[in-house]
Each structure stands twice: as C-alpha cells, then as structure tokens.
Design a protein around this motif. Structure first.
Motif, PDB file in Angstrom:
ATOM      1  N   LEU A  44       9.687 -29.910   1.160  1.00 12.10           N
ATOM      2  CA  LEU A  44       9.985 -28.388   1.130  1.00 12.10           C
ATOM      3  C   LEU A  44       8.499 -28.000   1.056  1.00 12.10           C
ATOM      4  N   VAL A  45       8.329 -26.976   1.902  1.00 14.55           N
ATOM      5  CA  VAL A  45       6.934 -26.107   2.045  1.00 14.55           C
ATOM      6  C   VAL A  45       7.106 -24.860   1.225  1.00 14.55           C
ATOM      7  N   ALA A  46       6.248 -24.572   0.177  1.00 13.02           N
ATOM      8  CA  ALA A  46       6.310 -23.234  -0.428  1.00 13.02           C
ATOM      9  C   ALA A  46       4.903 -22.666  -0.360  1.00 13.02           C
ATOM     10  N   GLN A  47       4.951 -21.416  -0.498  1.00 10.40           N
ATOM     11  CA  GLN A  47       3.630 -20.835  -0.334  1.00 10.40           C
ATOM     12  C   GLN A  47       2.647 -21.111  -1.757  1.00 10.40           C
ATOM     13  N   GLU A  48       3.176 -21.240  -2.639  1.00  9.79           N
ATOM     14  CA  GLU A  48       2.576 -21.543  -3.868  1.00  9.79           C
ATOM     15  C   GLU A  48       2.758 -23.093  -4.426  1.00  9.79           C
ATOM     16  N   GLY A  49       3.388 -23.936  -3.641  1.00 13.63           N
ATOM     17  CA  GLY A  49       3.702 -25.436  -3.813  1.00 13.63           C
ATOM     18  C   GLY A  49       4.702 -25.703  -4.971  1.00 13.63           C
ATOM     19  N   ALA A  50       4.304 -26.683  -5.628  1.00 13.40           N
ATOM     20  CA  ALA A  50       5.454 -27.162  -6.588  1.00 13.40           C
ATOM     21  C   ALA A  50       5.497 -26.337  -7.708  1.00 13.40           C
ATOM     22  N   SER A  51       5.780 -25.048  -7.961  1.00 17.48           N
ATOM     23  CA  SER A  51       5.574 -24.365  -8.992  1.00 17.48           C
ATOM     24  C   SER A  51       7.105 -24.510  -9.748  1.00 17.48           C
ATOM     25  N   ASP A  52       7.216 -23.830 -11.185  1.00 13.01           N
ATOM     26  CA  ASP A  52       8.445 -23.990 -11.905  1.00 13.01           C
ATOM     27  C   ASP A  52       9.450 -23.009 -11.187  1.00 13.01           C
ATOM     28  N   ALA A  53       8.982 -21.834 -10.464  1.00 10.57           N
ATOM     29  CA  ALA A  53       9.793 -21.112 -10.030  1.00 10.57           C
ATOM     30  C   ALA A  53      10.528 -21.638  -8.737  1.00 10.57           C
ATOM     31  N   ILE A  54       9.824 -22.322  -7.849  1.00 11.75           N
ATOM     32  CA  ILE A  54      10.374 -23.197  -6.875  1.00 11.75           C
ATOM     33  C   ILE A  54      11.301 -24.294  -7.492  1.00 11.75           C
ATOM     34  N   ALA A  55      11.041 -25.052  -8.455  1.00 10.81           N
ATOM     35  CA  ALA A  55      11.656 -26.073  -9.050  1.00 10.81           C
ATOM     36  C   ALA A  55      13.265 -25.536  -9.393  1.00 10.81           C
ATOM     37  N   ARG A  56      13.173 -24.362  -9.804  1.00 12.33           N
ATOM     38  CA  ARG A  56      14.305 -23.649 -10.395  1.00 12.33           C
ATOM     39  C   ARG A  56      15.045 -23.500  -9.164  1.00 12.33           C
ATOM     40  N   ILE A  57      14.489 -22.625  -7.938  1.00  9.12           N
ATOM     41  CA  ILE A  57      15.337 -22.470  -6.726  1.00  9.12           C
ATOM     42  C   ILE A  57      15.920 -23.703  -6.125  1.00  9.12           C
ATOM     43  N   TRP A  58      15.200 -24.923  -6.122  1.00  7.84           N
ATOM     44  CA  TRP A  58      15.599 -26.204  -5.676  1.00  7.84           C
ATOM     45  C   TRP A  58      16.791 -26.930  -6.590  1.00  7.84           C
ATOM     46  N   ARG A  59      16.663 -26.659  -7.771  1.00  4.09           N
ATOM     47  CA  ARG A  59      17.934 -27.170  -8.561  1.00  4.09           C
ATOM     48  C   ARG A  59      19.200 -26.374  -8.421  1.00  4.09           C
ATOM     49  N   LYS A  60      19.076 -25.258  -8.201  1.00  2.00           N
ATOM     50  CA  LYS A  60      20.187 -24.138  -7.729  1.00  2.00           C
ATOM     51  C   LYS A  60      20.926 -24.612  -6.680  1.00  2.00           C
ATOM     52  N   ALA A  61      19.808 -25.014  -5.595  1.00  3.12           N
ATOM     53  CA  ALA A  61      20.317 -25.366  -4.251  1.00  3.12           C
ATOM     54  C   ALA A  61      21.143 -26.801  -4.407  1.00  3.12           C
ATOM     55  N   VAL A  62      20.296 -27.640  -5.036  1.00  6.18           N
ATOM     56  CA  VAL A  62      21.104 -29.001  -5.075  1.00  6.18           C
ATOM     57  C   VAL A  62      22.453 -28.999  -5.986  1.00  6.18           C
ATOM     58  N   ALA A  63      22.223 -28.166  -6.884  1.00  3.56           N
ATOM     59  CA  ALA A  63      23.585 -28.029  -7.649  1.00  3.56           C
ATOM     60  C   ALA A  63      24.925 -27.475  -6.794  1.00  3.56           C
ATOM     61  N   ARG A  64      24.709 -26.876  -5.602  1.00  4.14           N
ATOM     62  CA  ARG A  64      25.606 -26.713  -4.613  1.00  4.14           C
ATOM     63  C   ARG A  64      26.397 -27.718  -4.167  1.00  4.14           C
ATOM     64  N   THR A  65      25.889 -28.818  -4.314  1.00  2.00           N
ATOM     65  CA  THR A  65      26.400 -30.230  -3.720  1.00  2.00           C
ATOM     66  C   THR A  65      27.092 -31.166  -4.599  1.00  2.00           C
ATOM     67  N   GLY A  66      27.106 -30.618  -5.900  1.00  2.00           N
ATOM     68  CA  GLY A  66      27.813 -31.382  -6.927  1.00  2.00           C
ATOM     69  C   GLY A  66      27.092 -31.243  -8.415  1.00  2.00           C
ATOM     70  N   LYS A  67      27.831 -31.808  -9.251  1.00  8.69           N
ATOM     71  CA  LYS A  67      27.130 -31.642 -10.689  1.00  8.69           C
ATOM     72  C   LYS A  67      25.968 -32.614 -10.844  1.00  8.69           C
ATOM     73  N   ILE A  68      24.791 -32.082 -11.147  1.00  7.38           N
ATOM     74  CA  ILE A  68      23.613 -33.032 -11.454  1.00  7.38           C
ATOM     75  C   ILE A  68      23.802 -33.951 -12.628  1.00  7.38           C
ATOM     76  N   VAL A  69      23.713 -35.034 -12.502  1.00  7.36           N
ATOM     77  CA  VAL A  69      23.626 -36.021 -13.561  1.00  7.36           C
ATOM     78  C   VAL A  69      22.479 -36.506 -14.015  1.00  7.36           C
ATOM     79  N   LEU A  70      21.305 -36.496 -12.956  1.00  3.60           N
ATOM     80  CA  LEU A  70      20.115 -36.942 -13.264  1.00  3.60           C
ATOM     81  C   LEU A  70      19.262 -36.130 -12.693  1.00  3.60           C
ATOM     82  N   TRP A  71      18.076 -35.608 -13.348  1.00 10.44           N
ATOM     83  CA  TRP A  71      17.029 -34.816 -12.514  1.00 10.44           C
ATOM     84  C   TRP A  71      15.765 -35.043 -13.290  1.00 10.44           C
ATOM     85  N   TRP A  72      14.900 -35.430 -12.617  1.00 12.58           N
ATOM     86  CA  TRP A  72      13.634 -35.755 -12.913  1.00 12.58           C
ATOM     87  C   TRP A  72      12.683 -34.658 -11.996  1.00 12.58           C
ATOM     88  N   ASP A  73      12.216 -33.822 -13.106  1.00 14.01           N
ATOM     89  CA  ASP A  73      11.346 -32.742 -12.361  1.00 14.01           C
ATOM     90  C   ASP A  73       9.985 -32.935 -12.526  1.00 14.01           C
TER      91      ASP A  73
END
Length: 268
Positions: A44-73
């Motif tokens: 994933l290419v983000a203007q500011e890189g691996a920021s906390d905000a992008i991590a939250r956006i990514w988690r929300k997107a992944v959660a669309r595919t099912g319940k997250i049972v492991l998350w290594w951030d």
C-alpha cells in the motif's frame, strides 16, 4: 472466502481514501503462483507512509473480510501489518511512501489501483546480481560449526538441545537444495514442494529423524554431514567460493578425538 473476494472487499473503500495513492498485490498473487493456501500480500502506498491513521484505515478495510483474530501492527517490521481473520485468511501489507517504492519492480507487483501511475515508474524486473557467494560461504561455515557442537552436546548429555542442532542442519540442507535448483520464485517457507526436485525430496525423506538419544543424535549429525558437505563442495566450486578446509578438518579431528566419529565422505 475466495481470495479474489478478499482483494475486492479490501480495495473498495481504500480507492476513495485521499491518503492512499496505490494498492498492489505482491508475492504469489503478483507472480501468478498463488493457490488456495496462499496468504494475500499487499503493498500500500500512502502519502505519509505507515502512519497510525493509515493503520486504522487498513484495519477497517481488512475487517470487511471477516472477524480479525490476529493483528500484528508494525511489530516485526515498522511498515508491515499482519492479519488473520476468523476463517484463517492471512493478509499482509507493507505500507510505503511513494519515494520508498524504488526497491520494487513491475515483475514483483500487480496493480489493484494506482492513482498516480507509480507502477509505470518502476523498473521492469530486478537487476541480475548472480549467486550470493557471501551467503553460501556463511551457510557452509554455519553447517560445520553446528556439526562441531555435537561433541559438546554429547559431552554434556544435552540430548534435547542436540536435537535442535539436527533441525538446524536440516534447514541448511534444504537451503542448499534450493540453491542447487535455482528456483526463480522462492515464495514462503511452505512452498518447498515446488522448489526442489524429486530426487532431492527423496533425499530429505531418507534422512534420520531427530531422536534425543546419544546414538541417534550422533548418527543423524553424521548422516546430514554426508548429505550436505559433498553437495556444498560442488556448489562452492561452481560459484568460486573458497572451501573452509582448515575449519572442516579441525572439526572432524575434534569429533574423532571426542566421539570416534570420522568424516563420512572423501572430498573430490
């Protein structure tokens, strides 16, 4: 869930996020070697890189595919997030700024979306670098070093720890077999079947199991030495890697003195 569905569900909301400039598939889904057991690797290419905000956006997107049972951030690598959902779908993402994409090539990526045409600016494929002679030299020396520790494990009657040495020798033998085949797409650690040949597999199946007894531990170390060292010598010769003759000779001398073990092969 089908991987195609996972990719679509994750990509849909990200397309409209202003900070997210591009999303690519990498790994087996980029090189066409994915199967039903593969994980789904993204860049994933983000203007500011691996920021906390992008991590939250990514988690929300992944959660669309099912319940997250492991998350290594961003734990093992500062730009990597690993996730596993309830059905054991595995997704990994590397989050980079646009100016950090230079190490990637078109051959290693498949665009999902690319707002700024980043893909077109990448080199087509990696530059040819030839065999990694330094890595091979280190692995050969490491094999001999672990083999030499046999006298210590037996002397202390550390048969459980000695078994760990057998596993280490096994992994080094597998690495050597892969180098012999020169497989262009290594993939993850669970793709060994496609990386080595039938005779190489037969060799691995023939190796003695790790058993925590004195005799079994010695026999296994000698068997792995007999399988590894002649093949490693041939590859080292082909690659122009100097063989550590003195180190190997000293190791066999120590094993013969302490355990009565002699070298199980004759150098060509």
């Amino acid at each position: 869930m089908r991987h195609e569905t996972v990719i679509d569900l994750i990509a849909q909301p990200l397309r409209d996020e202003p900070e997210v400039r591009a999303l690519f598939l990498s790994g087996s889904h980029a090189n066409g070697m994915a199967d039903a057991f593969s994980d789904v690797d993204f860049v994933l290419v983000a203007q500011e890189g691996a920021s906390d905000a992008i991590a939250r956006i990514w988690r929300k997107a992944v959660a669309r595919t099912g319940k997250i049972v492991l998350w290594w951030d961003r734990t093992t690598v500062p730009v990597l997030i690993n996730a596993i959902t309830e059905d054991w779908t595995r997704t990994d993402v590397v989050i980079l700024r646009p100016d950090q994409m230079g190490a990637h090539t078109q051959a290693g990526l498949k665009p999902v979306f690319d707002h700024d045409g980043i893909y077109d600016t990448l080199n087509e494929k990696p530059a040819e670098t030839g065999p990694d002679t330094r890595k091979l030299k280190h692995q050969i020396e490491e094999f001999i070093r672990v083999l030499g520790l046999l006298h210590l494990a037996v002397g202390r009657e550390e048969y459980i720890n000695g078994v760990l040495g057998i596993y280490h020798l096994r992994n080094l033998l597998v690495d050597l077999l892969i180098e012999e085949t020169g497989a262009p797409h290594r993939g993850g650690v669970l793709h060994l079947n496609r990386l080595i040949t039938g005779p190489q597999k037969a060799l691995m199946f023939s190796m003695p199991p790790p058993v925590p007894t004195r005799a079994a531990m010695i026999d296994a170390h000698v068997a792995y030495a007999a399988a590894y060292l002649p093949r490693a010598r041939r590859l080292a010769l082909a690659w122009g890697v100097a063989w550590p003759e003195e180190f190997e000779a000293a190791t066999w001398a120590k094993l013969e003195e302490s355990l009565g073990v002699t070298r199980p092969y004759q150098p060509e």
